[in-house]
Design a protein around this motif. Structure first.
Motif, PDB file in Angstrom:
ATOM      1  N   ASN A 377       0.872  -1.167   0.000  1.00 21.49           N
ATOM      2  CA  ASN A 377       0.000   0.000   0.000  1.00 21.49           C
ATOM      3  C   ASN A 377       0.910   1.218   0.000  1.00 21.49           C
ATOM      4  O   ASN A 377       1.296   1.721   1.058  1.00 21.49           O
ATOM      5  CB  ASN A 377      -0.918  -0.012   1.217  1.00 21.49           C
ATOM      6  N   TYR A 378       1.273   1.665  -1.192  1.00 21.34           N
ATOM      7  CA  TYR A 378       2.181   2.799  -1.272  1.00 21.34           C
ATOM      8  C   TYR A 378       1.552   4.040  -0.633  1.00 21.34           C
ATOM      9  O   TYR A 378       2.184   4.725   0.173  1.00 21.34           O
ATOM     10  CB  TYR A 378       2.560   3.083  -2.735  1.00 21.34           C
ATOM     11  N   ALA A 379       0.295   4.310  -0.997  1.00 20.80           N
ATOM     12  CA  ALA A 379      -0.356   5.507  -0.445  1.00 20.80           C
ATOM     13  C   ALA A 379      -1.855   5.472  -0.720  1.00 20.80           C
ATOM     14  O   ALA A 379      -2.307   4.946  -1.742  1.00 20.80           O
ATOM     15  CB  ALA A 379       0.244   6.770  -1.056  1.00 20.80           C
ATOM     16  N   ARG A 380      -2.631   5.994   0.230  1.00 26.42           N
ATOM     17  CA  ARG A 380      -4.048   6.328   0.057  1.00 26.42           C
ATOM     18  C   ARG A 380      -4.964   5.131  -0.175  1.00 26.42           C
ATOM     19  O   ARG A 380      -6.071   5.286  -0.662  1.00 26.42           O
ATOM     20  CB  ARG A 380      -4.244   7.315  -1.121  1.00 26.42           C
ATOM     21  N   ALA A 381      -4.518   3.924   0.148  1.00 30.21           N
ATOM     22  CA  ALA A 381      -5.349   2.749  -0.126  1.00 30.21           C
ATOM     23  C   ALA A 381      -5.705   1.962   1.135  1.00 30.21           C
ATOM     24  O   ALA A 381      -6.175   0.829   1.040  1.00 30.21           O
ATOM     25  CB  ALA A 381      -4.636   1.829  -1.123  1.00 30.21           C
ATOM     26  N   THR A 382      -5.517   2.547   2.301  1.00 34.06           N
ATOM     27  CA  THR A 382      -5.825   1.854   3.546  1.00 34.06           C
ATOM     28  C   THR A 382      -7.305   1.458   3.587  1.00 34.06           C
ATOM     29  O   THR A 382      -8.191   2.275   3.315  1.00 34.06           O
ATOM     30  CB  THR A 382      -5.500   2.750   4.747  1.00 34.06           C
ATOM     31  N   GLY A 383      -7.555   0.195   3.895  1.00 39.56           N
ATOM     32  CA  GLY A 383      -8.920  -0.299   3.962  1.00 39.56           C
ATOM     33  C   GLY A 383      -9.465  -0.809   2.636  1.00 39.56           C
ATOM     34  O   GLY A 383     -10.532  -1.425   2.608  1.00 39.56           O
ATOM     35  N   ARG A 384      -8.747  -0.555   1.550  1.00 33.81           N
ATOM     36  CA  ARG A 384      -9.187  -1.059   0.250  1.00 33.81           C
ATOM     37  C   ARG A 384      -8.987  -2.575   0.160  1.00 33.81           C
ATOM     38  O   ARG A 384      -8.140  -3.143   0.857  1.00 33.81           O
ATOM     39  CB  ARG A 384      -8.405  -0.393  -0.884  1.00 33.81           C
ATOM     40  N   THR A 385      -9.763  -3.200  -0.702  1.00 35.26           N
ATOM     41  CA  THR A 385      -9.565  -4.614  -0.992  1.00 35.26           C
ATOM     42  C   THR A 385      -8.768  -4.738  -2.274  1.00 35.26           C
ATOM     43  O   THR A 385      -9.197  -4.254  -3.326  1.00 35.26           O
ATOM     44  CB  THR A 385     -10.903  -5.357  -1.143  1.00 35.26           C
ATOM     45  N   ALA A 386      -7.619  -5.358  -2.169  1.00 37.48           N
ATOM     46  CA  ALA A 386      -6.760  -5.570  -3.341  1.00 37.48           C
ATOM     47  C   ALA A 386      -6.847  -7.036  -3.758  1.00 37.48           C
ATOM     48  O   ALA A 386      -6.875  -7.938  -2.912  1.00 37.48           O
ATOM     49  CB  ALA A 386      -5.318  -5.200  -3.022  1.00 37.48           C
ATOM     50  N   THR A 387      -6.892  -7.257  -5.057  1.00 37.97           N
ATOM     51  CA  THR A 387      -6.980  -8.619  -5.600  1.00 37.97           C
ATOM     52  C   THR A 387      -5.802  -8.868  -6.532  1.00 37.97           C
ATOM     53  O   THR A 387      -5.573  -8.113  -7.471  1.00 37.97           O
ATOM     54  CB  THR A 387      -8.296  -8.826  -6.369  1.00 37.97           C
ATOM     55  N   MET A 388      -5.059  -9.926  -6.243  1.00 34.67           N
ATOM     56  CA  MET A 388      -3.943 -10.340  -7.098  1.00 34.67           C
ATOM     57  C   MET A 388      -4.310 -11.675  -7.742  1.00 34.67           C
ATOM     58  O   MET A 388      -4.759 -12.604  -7.067  1.00 34.67           O
ATOM     59  CB  MET A 388      -2.660 -10.498  -6.284  1.00 34.67           C
ATOM     60  N   GLN A 389      -4.129 -11.745  -9.044  1.00 37.58           N
ATOM     61  CA  GLN A 389      -4.391 -12.988  -9.767  1.00 37.58           C
ATOM     62  C   GLN A 389      -3.148 -13.377 -10.556  1.00 37.58           C
ATOM     63  O   GLN A 389      -2.523 -12.541 -11.207  1.00 37.58           O
ATOM     64  CB  GLN A 389      -5.575 -12.820 -10.724  1.00 37.58           C
ATOM     65  N   VAL A 390      -2.796 -14.653 -10.483  1.00 41.65           N
ATOM     66  CA  VAL A 390      -1.642 -15.192 -11.204  1.00 41.65           C
ATOM     67  C   VAL A 390      -2.164 -16.186 -12.231  1.00 41.65           C
ATOM     68  O   VAL A 390      -2.987 -17.050 -11.912  1.00 41.65           O
ATOM     69  CB  VAL A 390      -0.655 -15.883 -10.250  1.00 41.65           C
ATOM     70  N   ALA A 391      -1.694 -16.052 -13.459  1.00 40.59           N
ATOM     71  CA  ALA A 391      -2.114 -16.961 -14.521  1.00 40.59           C
ATOM     72  C   ALA A 391      -0.917 -17.344 -15.363  1.00 40.59           C
ATOM     73  O   ALA A 391       0.026 -16.561 -15.517  1.00 40.59           O
ATOM     74  CB  ALA A 391      -3.188 -16.310 -15.389  1.00 40.59           C
ATOM     75  N   SER A 392      -0.963 -18.544 -15.919  1.00 40.04           N
ATOM     76  CA  SER A 392       0.119 -18.995 -16.785  1.00 40.04           C
ATOM     77  C   SER A 392      -0.379 -19.152 -18.202  1.00 40.04           C
ATOM     78  O   SER A 392      -1.575 -19.348 -18.448  1.00 40.04           O
ATOM     79  CB  SER A 392       0.706 -20.322 -16.288  1.00 40.04           C
ATOM     80  N   TYR A 393       0.552 -19.089 -19.144  1.00 43.16           N
ATOM     81  CA  TYR A 393       0.207 -19.233 -20.560  1.00 43.16           C
ATOM     82  C   TYR A 393      -0.410 -20.595 -20.838  1.00 43.16           C
ATOM     83  O   TYR A 393      -1.361 -20.706 -21.597  1.00 43.16           O
ATOM     84  CB  TYR A 393       1.469 -19.037 -21.414  1.00 43.16           C
ATOM     85  N   GLY A 394       0.086 -21.621 -20.186  1.00 44.01           N
ATOM     86  CA  GLY A 394      -0.379 -22.963 -20.490  1.00 44.01           C
ATOM     87  C   GLY A 394      -1.602 -23.406 -19.723  1.00 44.01           C
ATOM     88  O   GLY A 394      -2.389 -24.217 -20.214  1.00 44.01           O
ATOM     89  N   SER A 395      -1.809 -22.866 -18.507  1.00 47.49           N
ATOM     90  CA  SER A 395      -2.842 -23.412 -17.628  1.00 47.49           C
ATOM     91  C   SER A 395      -3.913 -22.422 -17.208  1.00 47.49           C
ATOM     92  O   SER A 395      -4.823 -22.784 -16.461  1.00 47.49           O
ATOM     93  CB  SER A 395      -2.184 -23.992 -16.365  1.00 47.49           C
ATOM     94  N   GLY A 396      -3.814 -21.171 -17.649  1.00 48.91           N
ATOM     95  CA  GLY A 396      -4.801 -20.195 -17.220  1.00 48.91           C
ATOM     96  C   GLY A 396      -4.567 -19.778 -15.783  1.00 48.91           C
ATOM     97  O   GLY A 396      -3.434 -19.732 -15.304  1.00 48.91           O
ATOM     98  N   VAL A 397      -5.661 -19.492 -15.059  1.00 50.16           N
ATOM     99  CA  VAL A 397      -5.544 -18.975 -13.693  1.00 50.16           C
ATOM    100  C   VAL A 397      -4.934 -20.027 -12.777  1.00 50.16           C
ATOM    101  O   VAL A 397      -5.410 -21.152 -12.683  1.00 50.16           O
ATOM    102  CB  VAL A 397      -6.913 -18.540 -13.150  1.00 50.16           C
ATOM    103  N   LEU A 398      -3.869 -19.627 -12.087  1.00 46.21           N
ATOM    104  CA  LEU A 398      -3.248 -20.493 -11.083  1.00 46.21           C
ATOM    105  C   LEU A 398      -3.783 -20.187  -9.693  1.00 46.21           C
ATOM    106  O   LEU A 398      -3.860 -21.071  -8.838  1.00 46.21           O
ATOM    107  CB  LEU A 398      -1.727 -20.318 -11.097  1.00 46.21           C
TER     108      LEU A 398
END
Length: 436
Positions: A377-398
């Motif tokens: 949280n570099y700045a101004r995002a306290t309390g926000r919900t952050a979503t990280m998604q990882v996906a691969s070329y061969g398998s889609g969403v990991l």
């Protein structure tokens, strides 16, 4: 201090109302990733992940691995869970107990009963005369449960978590310039409509299409297919409007079994009815999907396709940062976007995201080993919900993770959300998988 003014010193673009800064890393001649069209499947009711993946495999068998121009089709599952399995089991148990407890706890018979019987059920019907009546009552009960749950879903939209997972994946598709065809069956149509609306806010409408199969939604965005004897959708007419019937299918007694011999008394199953190669309705589904794939127009790309990629979004104003530690020791972040193995090619400093990192598709640049994926949280995002998604070329969403952000941490990562292990086998094939 990071300055918003810096946004105008590089290449700028607008993505769904959020300003993002993007740079494109040159593509290597030995690129191991190819341009793709996305076939995204939104599953129906009473479908486990394994069953949904099996359905997706059958779509791939029907429509092939490539378009007419040899562009690769990537088949991805946009899963939505059905939380009604316990209801079906309870109903089955109640019906079996009516037979003096003779069939109690024989839950494995549930699927045989609903899919047309089978050896076990035939034996039971021959031995217990009332079992045939029980089956009829069971069909009525299951249809009632399915209708009730679809009606509830119409009145009370699904959890935000599922929507967010879909939106984050769509952000990745849009950034990487993918054509997208969304195919939905049954309950999946309640998810595909908001997914489409989100997609066309991120990508040109000419790059996005929808095909609706047995839609539970009263509203359809693209062409649809609905059988006249689909008892589930017909039951929804009692509580509201549904789309018009497009095709007729035979009565159950005259209806040929579908894929892998599966049958469905309710006339609603994807493999049993709508993809059944012995029913004319399957040709309609195939034609609509093929036409949808052929009609999509390639959009511009705003980020590169990676061997694996990360997409970060959050729900409002603020500056949330992606931090990647590559196997060779390079730390990739907004102050040092170019890594030895990958590149942070989209960096958002205002609101919502997305941010995008990709590991190179160059076999010479891609590093094996462990990648650590963190956020700050570099700045101004306290309390926000952050979503990280990882996906691969061969398998889609990991994997997809959402976290509530604590106080500002500046340039210091607050949490490592994923580790990704990239390996290379003796044949030179790379693979990406989530670590523990």
């Amino acid at each position: 201090m990071r300055s918003v003014v810096a946004l105008f010193t590089g290449i700028c673009m607008m993505v769904g109302g959020s300003t993002v800064r993007a740079q494109t890393n040159p593509v290597s001649d030995n690129d191991i990733c190819k341009t793709e069209t996305i076939f995204a499947f939104f599953n129906g009711v009473k479908t486990s992940i394994r069953q949904a993946e099996y359905a997706l495999d059958n779509f791939k068998k029907i429509h092939g691995a490539k378009l007419a121009d040899n562009q690769i089709i990537r088949y991805e599952l946009m899963y939505n869970s059905s939380n009604d399995f316990e209801d079906f089991v309870e109903t089955f148990e109640q019906r079996m107990l009516e037979q003096n407890g003779l069939l109690a706890n024989r839950f494995e018979l549930f699927f045989e009963a609903m899919q047309g019987g089978g050896d076990w059920w035939t034996t039971i019907v021959n031995s217990v005369a009332a079992a045939g009546q029980t089956l009829s009552a069971l069909v009525d009960s299951v249809n009632a449960i399915t209708t009730r749950n679809l009606t509830t879903l119409l009145a009370n939209p699904p959890t935000e978590i599922t929507y967010q997972e879909h939106r984050t994946r769509i952000d990745n598709f849009a950034l990487e310039g993918k054509k997208m065809l969304f195919v939905a069956h049954s309950q999946g149509n309640l998810f595909v409509n908001p997914a489409y609306r989100y997609a066309v806010s991120r990508s040109p409408s000419s790059a996005v299409g929808v095909v609706h199969i047995a839609p539970a939604s009263p509203v359809v965005i693209g062409p649809h297919v609905l059988a006249n004897l689909d008892l589930v959708i017909n039951a929804l007419r009692i509580v509201g409007s549904v789309v018009n019937i497009t095709d007729n299918i035979p009565d159950y007694a005259a209806r040929p079994a579908g894929i892998q011999g599966l049958r469905d008394r309710l006339g609603h199953g994807l493999l049993e009815i709508y993809l059944n190669p012995y029913l004319a309705i399957s040709a309609k589904v195939k034609s609509l999907i093929n036409n949808g794939l052929a009609s999509l127009v390639q959009p511009p790309s705003r980020a590169a396709t990676g061997f694996f990629s990360t997409t970060l979004t959050w729900d409002g104003i603020g500056d949330v940062d992606t931090h990647i530690d590559e196997p060779g020791g390079t730390h990739v972040w907004y102050r040092s976007k170019q890594g030895r193995a990958g590149f942070l090619d989209v960096d958002n400093v205002v609101a919502n995201g997305p941010e995008h990192y990709y590991a190179s598709c160059s076999a010479q640049k891609l590093q094996t080993g462990t990648y650590k994926i963190a956020i700050a949280n570099y700045a101004r995002a306290t309390g926000r919900t952050a979503t990280m998604q990882v996906a691969s070329y061969g398998s889609g969403v990991l994997g997809t993770k959402s976290v509530t952000l604590g106080g500002e941490t500046g340039d210091t990562p607050m949490a490592t959300l994923f580790t990704v292990n990239v390996t290379k086998d003796a044949a030179g094939v790379f693979r990406a998988a989530l670590g523990n």
